[in-house]
Design a protein around this motif. Structure first.
Motif, PDB file in Angstrom:
ATOM      1  N   ALA A 176     -15.546  34.299 -38.164  1.00 54.02           N
ATOM      2  CA  ALA A 176     -15.513  33.471 -36.954  1.00 54.02           C
ATOM      3  C   ALA A 176     -15.921  34.294 -35.735  1.00 54.02           C
ATOM      4  N   ALA A 177     -15.386  35.487 -35.625  1.00 56.01           N
ATOM      5  CA  ALA A 177     -15.687  36.317 -34.461  1.00 56.01           C
ATOM      6  C   ALA A 177     -17.160  36.714 -34.428  1.00 56.01           C
ATOM      7  N   ILE A 178     -17.725  37.068 -35.580  1.00 58.51           N
ATOM      8  CA  ILE A 178     -19.145  37.437 -35.626  1.00 58.51           C
ATOM      9  C   ILE A 178     -20.014  36.279 -35.177  1.00 58.51           C
ATOM     10  N   GLU A 179     -19.750  35.099 -35.713  1.00 56.48           N
ATOM     11  CA  GLU A 179     -20.589  33.950 -35.383  1.00 56.48           C
ATOM     12  C   GLU A 179     -20.454  33.538 -33.922  1.00 56.48           C
ATOM     13  N   LEU A 180     -19.275  33.693 -33.359  1.00 52.02           N
ATOM     14  CA  LEU A 180     -19.116  33.414 -31.933  1.00 52.02           C
ATOM     15  C   LEU A 180     -19.825  34.464 -31.096  1.00 52.02           C
ATOM     16  N   ALA A 225     -18.327  45.138 -34.902  1.00 54.02           N
ATOM     17  CA  ALA A 225     -18.363  46.248 -33.948  1.00 54.02           C
ATOM     18  C   ALA A 225     -19.767  46.463 -33.407  1.00 54.02           C
ATOM     19  N   SER A 226     -20.790  46.241 -34.258  1.00 51.25           N
ATOM     20  CA  SER A 226     -22.164  46.401 -33.790  1.00 51.25           C
ATOM     21  C   SER A 226     -22.527  45.363 -32.737  1.00 51.25           C
ATOM     22  N   LEU A 227     -21.761  44.273 -32.696  1.00 56.26           N
ATOM     23  CA  LEU A 227     -21.965  43.241 -31.684  1.00 56.26           C
ATOM     24  C   LEU A 227     -21.101  43.476 -30.449  1.00 56.26           C
TER      25      LEU A 227
END
Length: 818
Positions: free
Chosen positions: A286-290, A384-386
């Motif tokens: 969820a966090a990555i997609e947001l 983390a890369s985001l």
């Protein structure tokens, strides 16, 4: 306590029961009861009426159930034409909102004394085609075992004629008596013969008995089963825990803030647009997609360190691999994992199935073996890369929501209190979810429990079995009892496996009767290598030796699905919403897909670009999918697993490649006379296509090159019959839609090799030179233009042939803010 009578069993020939369920208008409950009592007195005098009961739903005081037993169907039919029936209809007509009736054959029953009853438990289940007689025989064994159960007054098996639907209609002195029986694992040997039918389709309601008039006519049904030899006791049973499901509560939820830390320090609120609670695979997805969509997201997890132990899911489903390709981590996953490309099943020592999945053309990727801690490592690194780091050791203590957002109370390491403000909150905090508890969500039909203990172990095994195959041995007794299970999943390494099985008998006998919380519950010391070896000796190939035990665990598990996935601005996903048995990694993969579905919708809502109903589609789409997967995972745990004639279709279902949202209000289609000859229907996964060509690109283009990313894709098509004027109109339409949606929709024209395409400015063109797209998307023949809308999650949202502008715009209006 009521003790069941020990007397010879009989089957009451021809008896039937009618069940009339009524939803009463608000404020009319007392009038409804009075009207029914008056009508019931007349019905009691009708020839063939055996007894009547008025029951009230314990969770919904406006829902009533009228149960009546009749001597036979002729008596029911005669009542339907009687003045007493007209009197009942007239008396209740103006007091009800809706009603439905069913008639059941009364098959078996266990009856106790004449004590006053308090509750009825209605358990509905379905059986497969041709399995009715086997189910009834198994239930006859169960009724014999139920004699003497404290608090059980009577239990009856009913069958709705002409259907596969059965009801187990049980009467208990109190609901607590029923709850005590469910929570006490000592009952595990009673319901073993019917467990596989209760696992696949299951529904339960608890009713309070409000009134029972004096019985008239024939004496009350006292149906008990004919004597059946008792089958061997089964240690493997799933029994549901009754948890009441309340009416939907759309109001904000309020919890008390945490107690301030001793030093009085309280951190000031840290604002974000979305707060994600839980950093497992669901929360990280969820966090990555947001974050990919530019949303300010914050992730907290009460665990001070990431997972490093292999005590959770292993398998990465094919559909999840496809999702990871879009996210950008599929290569790292393949490098870290091992391929699972087949399955071999043994039942009672005999190989019954061996299937190889590696040659299926429908699969974009094979099934990957990857421990969950590795999954979390890959997802965490990508997050983390985001620019987003998980805040560890931070625990959610409460939250309030209002019209503008959610305020969460947090506890930091050392006990420091703090708050966080966000527009939305996503609860991905696992089986013991604080978010689920804060919303007051309950599990539909209660939480079902495997009362027995399971054990897991990570070992080397020296057998000569097909490499890369999941291996499964089960033992099912003649009476239907499930008495043995050994599942072995390959891990990376030579002859290394994760073993899942039942715990040793010496530990099964020590199971307590205390309340077991949702999810995995570890309460025993881990097993030793000798315990795992004993199971292999019992069920596996002769002469097999296990060695090099790296890790082991013993646990119990409860499973189920919550009644709602959303309350206001707060959502639940993954294990916070649905709990699965440890079979095939279903829970983790389903949670990842929950987050995949929710995040693109939530991002639009944060930016103010979502239609008012878009967020409602999350529950409408994911809850039915979650329920189907929970049911299937339970069924796998207690069968030989390969129970479908089409093994290919079964595997595609297991890998969630055919999971769809066909019933969603967010999808649709409009077609003319020609329509589509095939292709993905609305709600289904949009498949990839190879071999497209684009001017200026010297290699073939994949369809996924167009659809991957955070946007919605509009695919317009043209064939040799499409006039240039219509292609120009499609260009204008595409430009207008792109502008109206703020660039959220990316349009493309897919033209066949013979299509005459004029120079276009606002509509990129790709050529379907070999007809692969037309074949995959049901565009056979030359019948003009068509359009597909592919959502950011890779599912077809809408399709139309020919292109119908008004319908296309109407669909997009249901997704994007106008």
């Amino acid at each position: 306590m009521t003790m069941l009578e020990e007397r010879p069993g009989t089957v009451h020939g021809g008896a039937v029961r009618t069940l009339l369920r009524m939803r009463v208008r608000e404020g009319c409950e007392d009038r409804f009861e009075d009207a029914w009592r008056e009508a019931a007195a007349q019905i009691a005098a009708v020839p063939g009426n055996l007894k009547q009961e008025l029951l009230r739903d314990g969770d919904d005081p406006r829902t009533f159930l009228i149960a009546a037993d009749w001597a036979d169907r002729a008596a029911v039919d005669a009542f339907g034409r009687s003045s007493a029936r007209e009197m009942l209809t007239e008396a209740l007509r103006d007091l009800r909102e809706d009603a439905d009736r069913s008639t059941f054959d009364l098959l078996y029953g266990v009856t106790g004394g004449e004590q006053a009853s308090h509750v009825r438990i209605d358990i509905a289940t379905r059986v497969g085609e041709g399995e009715g007689e086997a189910f009834e025989r198994a239930y006859a064994v169960v009724t014999d075992r139920l004699r003497g159960t404290p608090g059980l007054i009577r239990e009856e098996l009913l069958h709705e004629a002409g259907t596969d639907l059965y009801h187990i209609f049980a009467e208990w002195e109190t609901e607590q008596d029923f709850r005590n029986w469910v929570d006490d694992p000592s009952h595990a040997d009673q319901t073993g013969p019917i467990i596989r039918w209760l696992s696949v389709f299951f529904d339960r309601k608890v009713f309070e008995i409000r009134f029972r008039p004096p019985e008239a006519g024939v004496a009350r049904v006292n149906a008990e089963p004919a004597a059946v030899p008792a089958a061997p006791a089964a240690p493997a049973v799933v029994e549901p825990e009754p948890v009441r499901v309340p009416e939907p509560r759309p109001q904000p939820v309020v919890q008390a803030p945490p107690t301030p830390s001793p030093n009085g320090v309280v951190r000031t609120a840290k604002a974000s647009e979305v707060l994600v609670v839980g950093a497992g695979p669901t929360g990280l997805t969820a966090a990555i997609e947001l974050a990919r969509r530019g949303i300010a997201v914050r992730v907290i997890d009460k665990r001070p360190e990431p997972s490093t132990q292999a005590d959770k899911a292993i398998g990465i489903h094919c559909r999840t691999m496809e999702i990871w390709e879009d996210m950008g981590i599929v290569t790292e996953a393949m490098d870290a994992g091992t391929w699972l490309h087949g399955q071999t099943v043994f039942v009672n020592g005999t190989q019954t199935h061996q299937v190889d999945w590696s040659g299926l053309d429908e699969l974009p990727y094979a099934h990957l073996g990857l421990p969950q801690y590795e999954t979390e490592r890959l997802l965490g690194a990508h997050l983390a890369s985001l620019g987003i780091e998980v805040e560890r050791g931070v625990e959610l203590r409460g939250f309030q929501q209002d019209d503008d957002g959610v305020t969460a109370q947090l506890e930091y390491p050392g006990g420091t209190a703090g708050t966080a403000r966000a527009q939305y909150l996503v609860g991905a905090d696992g089986a013991s979810s604080a978010v689920r508890a804060g919303l007051g969500l309950t599990f539909e039909g209660g939480l079902s429990m495997f009362p027995q203990l399971f054990m897991l172990g990570d070992v080397d095994v020296d057998w000569d079995m097909p490499p890369g195959h999941l291996l499964r041995w089960v033992r099912i007794e003649e009476g239907g009892d499930f008495t043995g299970m050994l599942v072995c999943v390959p891990l990376k390494g030579r002859n290394r496996y994760r073993i899942a099985t039942l715990a040793p008998e010496r530990l099964q006998k020590t199971i307590g009767s205390g309340v077991v919380p949702p999810g995995f519950w570890k309460e025993y010391d881990p097993p030793g290598l000798e315990d795992l070896q004993a199971v292999i000796d019992d069920l596996g190939p002769a002469g097999t030796t296990a060695s090099n035990l790296r890790w082991a665990s013993i646990f119990r598990i409860k499973h189920g699905i919550v009644d709602r996935y959303r309350v206001g601005r707060v959502f639940v996903a993954g294990d916070a919403a649905h709990l699965h048995p440890p079979a095939g990694g279903q829970g983790m993969n389903t949670g990842i897909q929950d987050a995949w579905n929710l995040s693109w919708k939530l991002a639009l809502a944060v930016r103010g670009a979502a239609s008012p109903s878009l967020l409602d589609s999350y529950e409408a789409e994911r809850r039915p999918a979650g329920k189907a997967i929970v049911d299937r995972a339970v069924a796998i745990a207690f069968t030989d697993e390969m129970d479908m004639e089409d093994e290919k279709a079964q595997f595609l279902l297991e890998m969630q490649m055919t999971m769809n949202y066909a019933g969603s209000p967010l999808v649709g289609e409009v077609t003319g006379l020609d329509g589509f000859s095939g292709g993905p229907a609305p709600g289904y996964r949009a498949p990839d296509v190879l071999g497209l060509r684009r001017f200026g690109v010297q290699h073939d283009v994949r369809l996924f090159d167009l659809t991957h990313g955070t946007h919605t894709t509009l695919l317009l098509t043209a064939d040799a019959t499409t006039p240039k004027s219509q292609i120009m109109e499609m260009e204008a339409l595409a430009s207008s839609i792109r502008e109206a949606t703020g660039g959220q929709v990316h349009p493309y024209l897919i033209a066949c090799a013979a299509a005459k395409v004029p120079p276009l400015v606002d509509l990129p063109v790709l050529r379907d030179c070999h007809g692969a797209f037309a074949a995959a998307y049901g565009l056979g023949g030359e019948t003009g233009s068509a359009a597909y809308v592919v959502r950011p999650d890779g599912h077809v949202g809408f399709r139309t042939r020919p292109v119908t502008e008004s319908a296309l715009r109407a669909h997009l209006a249901g997704v994007f803010a106008s």
